[in-house]
Design a protein around this motif. Sequence first.
Motif, PDB file in Angstrom:
ATOM      1  N   ARG A 122     -13.567   3.484  -3.075  1.00  0.00           N
ATOM      2  CA  ARG A 122     -13.223   2.667  -4.247  1.00  0.00           C
ATOM      3  C   ARG A 122     -13.073   3.517  -5.505  1.00  0.00           C
ATOM      4  O   ARG A 122     -12.281   3.216  -6.392  1.00  0.00           O
ATOM      5  CB  ARG A 122     -14.280   1.592  -4.484  1.00  0.00           C
ATOM      6  CG  ARG A 122     -14.320   0.500  -3.438  1.00  0.00           C
ATOM      7  CD  ARG A 122     -13.157  -0.439  -3.560  1.00  0.00           C
ATOM      8  NE  ARG A 122     -13.095  -1.369  -2.432  1.00  0.00           N
ATOM      9  CZ  ARG A 122     -12.024  -2.035  -2.070  1.00  0.00           C
ATOM     10  NH1 ARG A 122     -10.903  -1.873  -2.715  1.00  0.00           N
ATOM     11  NH2 ARG A 122     -12.051  -2.847  -1.039  1.00  0.00           N
ATOM     12  N   ASP A 136      -6.996  -3.989  -3.710  1.00  0.00           N
ATOM     13  CA  ASP A 136      -6.795  -3.682  -2.288  1.00  0.00           C
ATOM     14  C   ASP A 136      -8.133  -3.925  -1.613  1.00  0.00           C
ATOM     15  O   ASP A 136      -8.889  -2.996  -1.349  1.00  0.00           O
ATOM     16  CB  ASP A 136      -6.348  -2.223  -2.160  1.00  0.00           C
ATOM     17  CG  ASP A 136      -5.977  -1.830  -0.735  1.00  0.00           C
ATOM     18  OD1 ASP A 136      -6.013  -2.706   0.150  1.00  0.00           O
ATOM     19  OD2 ASP A 136      -5.669  -0.646  -0.522  1.00  0.00           O
ATOM     20  N   ASP A 137      -8.454  -5.192  -1.347  1.00  0.00           N
ATOM     21  CA  ASP A 137      -9.838  -5.561  -1.034  1.00  0.00           C
ATOM     22  C   ASP A 137     -10.265  -5.233   0.393  1.00  0.00           C
ATOM     23  O   ASP A 137     -11.024  -4.296   0.621  1.00  0.00           O
ATOM     24  CB  ASP A 137     -10.120  -7.027  -1.381  1.00  0.00           C
ATOM     25  CG  ASP A 137      -9.075  -7.999  -0.866  1.00  0.00           C
ATOM     26  OD1 ASP A 137      -8.201  -7.588  -0.076  1.00  0.00           O
ATOM     27  OD2 ASP A 137      -9.133  -9.177  -1.244  1.00  0.00           O
ATOM     28  N   PHE A 138      -9.783  -5.960   1.391  1.00  0.00           N
ATOM     29  CA  PHE A 138     -10.210  -5.699   2.760  1.00  0.00           C
ATOM     30  C   PHE A 138      -9.186  -6.287   3.716  1.00  0.00           C
ATOM     31  O   PHE A 138      -8.351  -7.104   3.328  1.00  0.00           O
ATOM     32  CB  PHE A 138     -11.605  -6.282   3.051  1.00  0.00           C
ATOM     33  CG  PHE A 138     -11.737  -7.747   2.720  1.00  0.00           C
ATOM     34  CD1 PHE A 138     -11.435  -8.714   3.665  1.00  0.00           C
ATOM     35  CD2 PHE A 138     -12.175  -8.163   1.461  1.00  0.00           C
ATOM     36  CE1 PHE A 138     -11.543 -10.061   3.363  1.00  0.00           C
ATOM     37  CE2 PHE A 138     -12.285  -9.510   1.162  1.00  0.00           C
ATOM     38  CZ  PHE A 138     -11.977 -10.467   2.105  1.00  0.00           C
ATOM     39  N   TYR A 139      -9.249  -5.854   4.969  1.00  0.00           N
ATOM     40  CA  TYR A 139      -8.278  -6.309   5.951  1.00  0.00           C
ATOM     41  C   TYR A 139      -8.503  -7.774   6.288  1.00  0.00           C
ATOM     42  O   TYR A 139      -9.616  -8.199   6.590  1.00  0.00           O
ATOM     43  CB  TYR A 139      -8.383  -5.477   7.236  1.00  0.00           C
ATOM     44  CG  TYR A 139      -7.330  -5.868   8.256  1.00  0.00           C
ATOM     45  CD1 TYR A 139      -6.042  -5.360   8.173  1.00  0.00           C
ATOM     46  CD2 TYR A 139      -7.627  -6.776   9.276  1.00  0.00           C
ATOM     47  CE1 TYR A 139      -5.072  -5.718   9.101  1.00  0.00           C
ATOM     48  CE2 TYR A 139      -6.660  -7.141  10.203  1.00  0.00           C
ATOM     49  CZ  TYR A 139      -5.390  -6.609  10.104  1.00  0.00           C
ATOM     50  OH  TYR A 139      -4.431  -6.989  11.009  1.00  0.00           O
ATOM     51  N   SER A 189      -7.038   1.071  -3.415  1.00  0.00           N
ATOM     52  CA  SER A 189      -8.461   1.442  -3.334  1.00  0.00           C
ATOM     53  C   SER A 189      -9.062   1.189  -1.952  1.00  0.00           C
ATOM     54  O   SER A 189     -10.222   1.494  -1.723  1.00  0.00           O
ATOM     55  CB  SER A 189      -9.273   0.672  -4.374  1.00  0.00           C
ATOM     56  OG  SER A 189      -9.219  -0.727  -4.149  1.00  0.00           O
ATOM     57  N   GLY A 190      -8.280   0.631  -1.013  1.00  0.00           N
ATOM     58  CA  GLY A 190      -8.755   0.402   0.344  1.00  0.00           C
ATOM     59  C   GLY A 190      -8.165   1.417   1.303  1.00  0.00           C
ATOM     60  O   GLY A 190      -7.422   2.323   0.913  1.00  0.00           O
ATOM     61  N   HIS A 237       0.826  -1.208   0.000  1.00  0.00           N
ATOM     62  CA  HIS A 237       0.000   0.000   0.000  1.00  0.00           C
ATOM     63  C   HIS A 237       0.859   1.255   0.000  1.00  0.00           C
ATOM     64  O   HIS A 237       1.950   1.247   0.560  1.00  0.00           O
ATOM     65  CB  HIS A 237      -0.884   0.045   1.255  1.00  0.00           C
ATOM     66  CG  HIS A 237      -1.584  -1.224   1.573  1.00  0.00           C
ATOM     67  ND1 HIS A 237      -1.259  -2.003   2.669  1.00  0.00           N
ATOM     68  CD2 HIS A 237      -2.605  -1.858   0.946  1.00  0.00           C
ATOM     69  CE1 HIS A 237      -2.044  -3.066   2.703  1.00  0.00           C
ATOM     70  NE2 HIS A 237      -2.864  -3.012   1.669  1.00  0.00           N
ATOM     71  N   THR A 249      -0.733  -3.226  -4.645  1.00  0.00           N
ATOM     72  CA  THR A 249      -2.187  -3.042  -4.739  1.00  0.00           C
ATOM     73  C   THR A 249      -2.549  -1.789  -5.544  1.00  0.00           C
ATOM     74  O   THR A 249      -1.702  -0.939  -5.833  1.00  0.00           O
ATOM     75  CB  THR A 249      -2.847  -2.927  -3.349  1.00  0.00           C
ATOM     76  OG1 THR A 249      -2.570  -1.636  -2.798  1.00  0.00           O
ATOM     77  CG2 THR A 249      -2.365  -4.013  -2.416  1.00  0.00           C
ATOM     78  N   SER A 275     -16.754   3.145   1.946  1.00  0.00           N
ATOM     79  CA  SER A 275     -16.050   2.252   1.022  1.00  0.00           C
ATOM     80  C   SER A 275     -16.425   2.510  -0.437  1.00  0.00           C
ATOM     81  O   SER A 275     -15.566   2.453  -1.322  1.00  0.00           O
ATOM     82  CB  SER A 275     -16.322   0.791   1.386  1.00  0.00           C
ATOM     83  OG  SER A 275     -17.699   0.487   1.293  1.00  0.00           O
ATOM     84  N   TYR A 332     -10.034   3.044   4.464  1.00  0.00           N
ATOM     85  CA  TYR A 332     -11.055   4.085   4.699  1.00  0.00           C
ATOM     86  C   TYR A 332     -10.822   4.693   6.069  1.00  0.00           C
ATOM     87  O   TYR A 332     -11.593   4.528   7.008  1.00  0.00           O
ATOM     88  CB  TYR A 332     -12.449   3.468   4.571  1.00  0.00           C
ATOM     89  CG  TYR A 332     -12.544   2.561   3.362  1.00  0.00           C
ATOM     90  CD1 TYR A 332     -12.330   3.062   2.089  1.00  0.00           C
ATOM     91  CD2 TYR A 332     -12.798   1.200   3.501  1.00  0.00           C
ATOM     92  CE1 TYR A 332     -12.373   2.236   0.973  1.00  0.00           C
ATOM     93  CE2 TYR A 332     -12.849   0.366   2.395  1.00  0.00           C
ATOM     94  CZ  TYR A 332     -12.632   0.884   1.131  1.00  0.00           C
ATOM     95  OH  TYR A 332     -12.668   0.068   0.033  1.00  0.00           O
TER      96      TYR A 332
END
Length: 292
Positions: free
Chosen positions: A83, A113-116, A60-61, A29, A57, A79, A63
């Motif tokens: 995005r 960059d989807d989610f944690y 886009s992640g 990131h 990535t 989110s 927040y």
Amino acid sequence: MKRILVFALFLATYVGFAQGPKVLIVTAHPDDETMFPATIFKITHEMKGTADLALITDASGGYNGLVASSYYGKNLTDSATGRIYLPLLRKKELFCSGEVMGIRNFFFFDQIDDFYQLDPLPFLAGQRWDIDFCDRKLDKILKDGQYDYVFCLIPSAEQHAHHKTASILALRAVQRMREGNRPVILGGRSLNKNYTYSFSQLEAYPETKISSTAPVFYFDRSFGFGENNQHSYMIVADWVKACHKSQSGDMNNSMHKGELETFWYFDLNGNNKVESTKAFFEDLRKSGFPTK
């Protein structure tokens, strides 16, 4: 003819000594490079080396921008909004950070960059990221760049899966290189001076094993110098963190913290490069404004 040959030999020797270290940073990131920005700054500005950055990535992640939402005029804690706007915003922020650190080239892999999450397997197995593409691109970057060092984040168990995956990708790419051409790969993390953190290996990933004989290398970015010792390289880290405005929560918590930029030496480097790595960090501390 003899004079020409002597001059050519002198010139080749001078160029060899004049050229500073070449480093590739591999991170997941924008803002991951805040783990070791003062080290990069000293390499590019004071050791006359070069540094490139490979970002895995699409950014886009993340927040995390409650205050940044006011700054940018967009709800960056949402989110759906993130995005749309974060990929460009965060890359612009990375360019700002790179300007401070002296980054020469950026390589963008644009994986989701989807989610944690903590498990790197879905990414390494190609379920979430195009791993074949990442491998091919990293191989070419390493071949073309002829780097002396690769910096990644320490892939410890509590880290984001993206961090772990990016570091494992870097480790495997170095492993695929011919042994004589391999750069030294180090895992970095910023820590306080009284840290108790340790790392030996990420379970199930033998390439992440740390050498049991090499020391933990470090740069103390808090060491004071100049008039009344009021100067330090902590300001460089703060300049870099301030670039990442979209991550205002995380950056607010990390400002002027983490005195040590620490680096672990991976076992796959072999023992024959430990001494040269020691010499590199000694030269780094002596360059510019010398630190302890």
